[in-house]
Design an enzyme around this catalytic site. Structure first.
Site, PDB file in Angstrom:
ATOM      1  N   CYS A  71       0.863  -1.179   0.000  1.00 52.14           N
ATOM      2  CA  CYS A  71       0.000   0.000   0.000  1.00 52.14           C
ATOM      3  C   CYS A  71       0.902   1.231   0.000  1.00 52.14           C
ATOM      4  CB  CYS A  71      -0.877  -0.034   1.243  1.00 52.14           C
ATOM      5  SG  CYS A  71      -1.905   1.421   1.443  1.00 52.14           S
ATOM      6  N   CYS A  88      -0.891   3.706  -6.507  1.00 50.97           N
ATOM      7  CA  CYS A  88      -1.776   3.061  -5.522  1.00 50.97           C
ATOM      8  C   CYS A  88      -1.917   1.629  -5.996  1.00 50.97           C
ATOM      9  CB  CYS A  88      -3.137   3.755  -5.503  1.00 50.97           C
ATOM     10  SG  CYS A  88      -4.429   2.826  -4.646  1.00 50.97           S
TER      11      CYS A  88
END
Ligand code: DGL
Length: 245
Positions: A72, A178
């Site tokens: 992440c 992302c």
């Protein structure tokens, strides 16, 4: 200690990294934690995300993982420095936007970095942009896109592209900052049809393999165990869907 890896994301975005990990290190046991209860991270404050990330790391450490992949960008940008200081006995592999890859290959072209608001606001990513200056770099905070990917909402995703990305459609490079976005790479490539798409997942997997080998641990049978903080049954189905697609 075993040849086993913990990996987590705010949801199923980390599957983009997991897919590469399985190819590169097929003989490790992997514990994947999807923090769906707290998804999305990108619009929360740095303090809140840091607290959540520490809870996830505590959980994976309790399973005995010597190495944790933070799949992440938001969590990495927010907390990796503090994690490394707090747990010196755990190896942390972070995920960062592939800014250097663009800098090395086409730094004078029009580029677009797609990431969460918090990732773009973090000093760590600001620092990367300064260290590897790309002359025509635009950034876009994609609030809401990770949720649509979590829901597998194809129509919503197409509408999002039209509504948010149309002014940038002619860029030469798009950086996926992302881990949710590589899961819709085909759709992004169709929309940004002239652009080269940059995604750092393979690099993260290779770095993980390199670090694991240094530990010289006994190899495992190669299993994947899924955990989800929301305990919603449908999350595991979505996880499997993206893992197999
Ligand atoms: N997958 C996460 C990342 O790489 C972000 C999604 C979220 O906002 O939770 O930044």
């Amino acid at each position: 200690m075993k040849y086993q890896i913990g990996i987590f994301d705010s949801g199923i975005g980390g599957v983009s990294v997991l897919k590469e990990l399985i190819k590169v290190i097929p003989d490790s046991n992997i514990f994947y934690l999807s923090d769906s209860k707290n998804c999305p991270y990108g619009d929360k404050s740095k303090e809140v995300v840091t607290e959540i990330v520490f809870q996830n790391v505590e959980f994976l450490r309790s399973l005995g993982c010597p190495l944790i992949v933070i799949a992440c960008n938001t969590a990495t940008a927010t907390a990796i420095n503090q994690l490394r200081k707090t747990y010196p006995d755990t190896i942390f592999i972070g995920t960062e936007p592939a800014i250097k890859m663009v800098y090395d290959s086409c730094s004078d072209k029009e580029s677009l970095l797609l990431a969460t608001k918090l990732t773009l606001d973090c000093e760590r990513v600001q620092g990367l942009m300064q260290k590897y200056p790309i002359s025509h770099l635009k950034t876009y905070a994609c609030s809401g896109l990770a949720d649509l990917i979590e829901e597998k909402n194809q129509q919503g995703i197409q509408e999002y592209f039209q509504q948010h990305f149309t002014p940038y459609q002619q860029v030469d490079s798009v950086i996926l900052g992302c881990t949710h976005y590589p899961l819709i790479k085909k759709e992004l490539q169709n929309f940004f049809s002239h652009a080269t798409i940059f995604d750092g997942s393979l690099g993260i997997a290779k770095e993980t393999k390199r670090k694991l080998e240094l530990l010289n641990l006994p190899k495992q049978e190669g299993t994947i165990t899924f955990f989800d903080t929301s305990k919603e049954k449908k999350k595991e189905e979505i996880f499997k869907f993206y893992l197999q697609s």
